[in-house]
Design a protein around this motif. Structure first.
Motif, PDB file in Angstrom:
ATOM      1  N   TRP A 155       0.827  -1.208   0.000  1.00  0.00           N
ATOM      2  CA  TRP A 155       0.000   0.000   0.000  1.00  0.00           C
ATOM      3  C   TRP A 155       0.865   1.264   0.000  1.00  0.00           C
ATOM      4  O   TRP A 155       0.568   2.224  -0.710  1.00  0.00           O
ATOM      5  N   LEU A 156       1.925   1.260   0.796  1.00  0.00           N
ATOM      6  CA  LEU A 156       2.737   2.461   0.956  1.00  0.00           C
ATOM      7  C   LEU A 156       3.552   2.774  -0.292  1.00  0.00           C
ATOM      8  O   LEU A 156       3.687   3.949  -0.662  1.00  0.00           O
ATOM      9  N   GLY A 157       4.107   1.773  -0.940  1.00  0.00           N
ATOM     10  CA  GLY A 157       4.942   2.001  -2.115  1.00  0.00           C
ATOM     11  C   GLY A 157       4.233   2.817  -3.191  1.00  0.00           C
ATOM     12  O   GLY A 157       4.753   3.865  -3.627  1.00  0.00           O
ATOM     13  N   PRO A 158       3.039   2.378  -3.649  1.00  0.00           N
ATOM     14  CA  PRO A 158       2.322   3.169  -4.664  1.00  0.00           C
ATOM     15  C   PRO A 158       1.955   4.571  -4.185  1.00  0.00           C
ATOM     16  O   PRO A 158       1.969   5.521  -4.969  1.00  0.00           O
ATOM     17  N   GLU A 159       1.623   4.712  -2.902  1.00  0.00           N
ATOM     18  CA  GLU A 159       1.274   6.027  -2.370  1.00  0.00           C
ATOM     19  C   GLU A 159       2.476   6.965  -2.423  1.00  0.00           C
ATOM     20  O   GLU A 159       2.341   8.151  -2.774  1.00  0.00           O
ATOM     21  N   CYS A 160       3.644   6.462  -2.087  1.00  0.00           N
ATOM     22  CA  CYS A 160       4.848   7.282  -2.152  1.00  0.00           C
ATOM     23  C   CYS A 160       5.188   7.638  -3.595  1.00  0.00           C
ATOM     24  O   CYS A 160       5.583   8.773  -3.892  1.00  0.00           O
ATOM     25  N   VAL A 198      -0.265   1.420  14.578  1.00  0.00           N
ATOM     26  CA  VAL A 198       0.595   2.135  13.635  1.00  0.00           C
ATOM     27  C   VAL A 198       0.433   3.629  13.880  1.00  0.00           C
ATOM     28  O   VAL A 198      -0.692   4.137  13.932  1.00  0.00           O
ATOM     29  N   ASP A 199       1.567   4.328  14.037  1.00  0.00           N
ATOM     30  CA  ASP A 199       1.546   5.765  14.299  1.00  0.00           C
ATOM     31  C   ASP A 199       2.339   6.506  13.231  1.00  0.00           C
ATOM     32  O   ASP A 199       3.338   5.992  12.698  1.00  0.00           O
ATOM     33  N   LEU A 200       1.923   7.737  12.954  1.00  0.00           N
ATOM     34  CA  LEU A 200       2.710   8.654  12.133  1.00  0.00           C
ATOM     35  C   LEU A 200       3.473   9.560  13.088  1.00  0.00           C
ATOM     36  O   LEU A 200       2.873  10.232  13.939  1.00  0.00           O
ATOM     37  N   VAL A 201       4.804   9.587  12.959  1.00  0.00           N
ATOM     38  CA  VAL A 201       5.674  10.268  13.914  1.00  0.00           C
ATOM     39  C   VAL A 201       6.516  11.312  13.187  1.00  0.00           C
ATOM     40  O   VAL A 201       6.998  11.080  12.075  1.00  0.00           O
ATOM     41  N   ARG A 202       6.697  12.469  13.829  1.00  0.00           N
ATOM     42  CA  ARG A 202       7.578  13.520  13.323  1.00  0.00           C
ATOM     43  C   ARG A 202       8.450  13.996  14.476  1.00  0.00           C
ATOM     44  O   ARG A 202       7.940  14.354  15.544  1.00  0.00           O
ATOM     45  N   ASP A 203       9.767  13.950  14.277  1.00  0.00           N
ATOM     46  CA  ASP A 203      10.704  14.375  15.326  1.00  0.00           C
ATOM     47  C   ASP A 203      10.416  13.664  16.645  1.00  0.00           C
ATOM     48  O   ASP A 203      10.396  14.279  17.724  1.00  0.00           O
ATOM     49  N   GLU A 204      10.161  12.348  16.538  1.00  0.00           N
ATOM     50  CA  GLU A 204       9.931  11.480  17.698  1.00  0.00           C
ATOM     51  C   GLU A 204       8.645  11.806  18.445  1.00  0.00           C
ATOM     52  O   GLU A 204       8.426  11.300  19.545  1.00  0.00           O
ATOM     53  N   ARG A 208      -0.152  11.472  14.404  1.00  0.00           N
ATOM     54  CA  ARG A 208      -1.493  10.902  14.319  1.00  0.00           C
ATOM     55  C   ARG A 208      -1.418   9.387  14.505  1.00  0.00           C
ATOM     56  O   ARG A 208      -0.493   8.737  14.007  1.00  0.00           O
ATOM     57  N   GLU A 209      -2.375   8.846  15.236  1.00  0.00           N
ATOM     58  CA  GLU A 209      -2.525   7.392  15.311  1.00  0.00           C
ATOM     59  C   GLU A 209      -3.251   6.941  14.048  1.00  0.00           C
ATOM     60  O   GLU A 209      -4.357   7.400  13.760  1.00  0.00           O
ATOM     61  N   LEU A 210      -2.609   6.060  13.282  1.00  0.00           N
ATOM     62  CA  LEU A 210      -3.147   5.672  11.980  1.00  0.00           C
ATOM     63  C   LEU A 210      -4.088   4.475  12.038  1.00  0.00           C
ATOM     64  O   LEU A 210      -4.864   4.258  11.109  1.00  0.00           O
ATOM     65  N   LEU A 217      -5.925  -1.010   5.259  1.00  0.00           N
ATOM     66  CA  LEU A 217      -6.692  -0.085   4.428  1.00  0.00           C
ATOM     67  C   LEU A 217      -7.042   1.184   5.205  1.00  0.00           C
ATOM     68  O   LEU A 217      -6.982   2.301   4.667  1.00  0.00           O
ATOM     69  N   THR A 218      -7.418   1.031   6.475  1.00  0.00           N
ATOM     70  CA  THR A 218      -7.675   2.197   7.314  1.00  0.00           C
ATOM     71  C   THR A 218      -6.390   2.976   7.554  1.00  0.00           C
ATOM     72  O   THR A 218      -6.377   4.217   7.512  1.00  0.00           O
ATOM     73  N   VAL A 219      -5.288   2.270   7.788  1.00  0.00           N
ATOM     74  CA  VAL A 219      -4.004   2.927   8.028  1.00  0.00           C
ATOM     75  C   VAL A 219      -3.596   3.783   6.832  1.00  0.00           C
ATOM     76  O   VAL A 219      -3.212   4.948   6.978  1.00  0.00           O
ATOM     77  N   ILE A 220      -3.675   3.216   5.623  1.00  0.00           N
ATOM     78  CA  ILE A 220      -3.233   3.968   4.450  1.00  0.00           C
ATOM     79  C   ILE A 220      -4.162   5.141   4.176  1.00  0.00           C
ATOM     80  O   ILE A 220      -3.727   6.205   3.733  1.00  0.00           O
ATOM     81  N   GLU A 221      -5.461   4.986   4.450  1.00  0.00           N
ATOM     82  CA  GLU A 221      -6.397   6.085   4.220  1.00  0.00           C
ATOM     83  C   GLU A 221      -6.131   7.239   5.195  1.00  0.00           C
ATOM     84  O   GLU A 221      -6.129   8.418   4.802  1.00  0.00           O
ATOM     85  N   LYS A 222      -5.871   6.923   6.467  1.00  0.00           N
ATOM     86  CA  LYS A 222      -5.545   7.980   7.434  1.00  0.00           C
ATOM     87  C   LYS A 222      -4.204   8.631   7.099  1.00  0.00           C
ATOM     88  O   LYS A 222      -4.029   9.847   7.286  1.00  0.00           O
ATOM     89  N   LEU A 223      -3.263   7.833   6.591  1.00  0.00           N
ATOM     90  CA  LEU A 223      -1.983   8.401   6.188  1.00  0.00           C
ATOM     91  C   LEU A 223      -2.173   9.369   5.020  1.00  0.00           C
ATOM     92  O   LEU A 223      -1.586  10.458   5.005  1.00  0.00           O
TER      93      LEU A 223
END
Length: 239
Positions: A155-160, A198-204, A208-210, A217-223
């Motif tokens: 899921w992440l590869g195509p999104e990137c 799964v969490d989205l983290v910036r500078d530790e 957002r909790e994904l 599918l929910t994780v990639i949509e929240k991302l």
């Protein structure tokens, strides 16, 4: 004595092939009280690589037999694909580990079905020289150990790619969890797999909790929504 006849027949029929390939016959535990015969080899670094073929023997308490017969033995062929993950040289051994114990070889005790099973076993053992076996162990350099992390790359590869994010690193953290890291809109981000979350983290710090790892599918949509918001704040005039 319960397994002796079957193990000796497997050795007699497959030993020429396994000897040629440098594979050992290794008896180990399967599901619950099952025993499994695996075929593996140890490389120069001591790492054990297992063949996709296995035989599974349920216990006498399940079969009711004093000596197990072929009608109660299963053979599994675990299909494995090596998938490049991220852009920094990591790979994921993609297989359905739950399917490795296979199907009954000859539920009616048919000798022809037993012969066919050994034919398939020889073919699959030989094919492992061309298709990958898989490594045993949970923490190996450059090999994703968490299947949830490896599978999320689909899921992440195509999104990137869609967002022009060219460099995505897989990292193993000090606590042995694994994450994806990349740079987006001037920010260094991490998709952290923390046990079941799964969490989205910036500078530790968590942005957002994904979601749960069981729901990619929910994780990639929240991302997507989080990255859209970052892109909007970075270039509001383009939206």
């Amino acid at each position: 004595m319960y397994l002796k006849r079957c193990l000796l027949e497997i050795k007699d029929r497959l030993r020429p092939t396994t000897r040629e390939l440098g594979l050992r016959h290794t008896l180990g535990r399967g599901h619950c009280d099952d025993l499994c015969l695996f075929f593996d080899r140890r490389d120069a670094n001591g790492l054990i690589w297992r063949s996709p073929v296995s035989f599974t023997f349920p216990p006498a308490s399940e079969t009711g037999e004093a000596e197990i017969s072929w009608k109660n033995v299963k053979m599994g062929v675990l299909e494995t694909v090596v998938v490049p993950v991220g852009n920094n040289g990591w790979v994921f051994y993609d297989n359905d580990i739950n399917d490795k114990f296979g199907e009954l070889i000859a539920p009616d005790g048919d000798a022809a079905m037993v012969d066919e099973a050994f034919h398939v076993a020889r073919e699959q053992l030989t094919a492992q020289a061309l298709s990958p076996v898989y490594p045993l162990g949970t923490v190996l350099p450059k090999i994703v150990s968490d299947p949830d992390v490896g599978e999320f790359w689909f899921w992440l590869g195509p999104e990137c790619d869609r967002r022009g994010i060219a460099d995505v690193e897989v990292v193993r953290n000090e606590d042995q969890t694994e994450s994806y890291r990349f740079h987006f809109e001037g920010q260094d981000l991490e998709i952290a797999f923390r046990r079941r979350r799964v969490d989205l983290v910036r500078d530790e710090e968590m942005v957002r909790e994904l979601g749960e790892v069981e729901d990619p599918l929910t994780v990639i949509e929240k991302l997507r929504r989080a990255l859209d918001a970052m892109a909007y704040r970075s270039k509001p005039g383009e939206w």
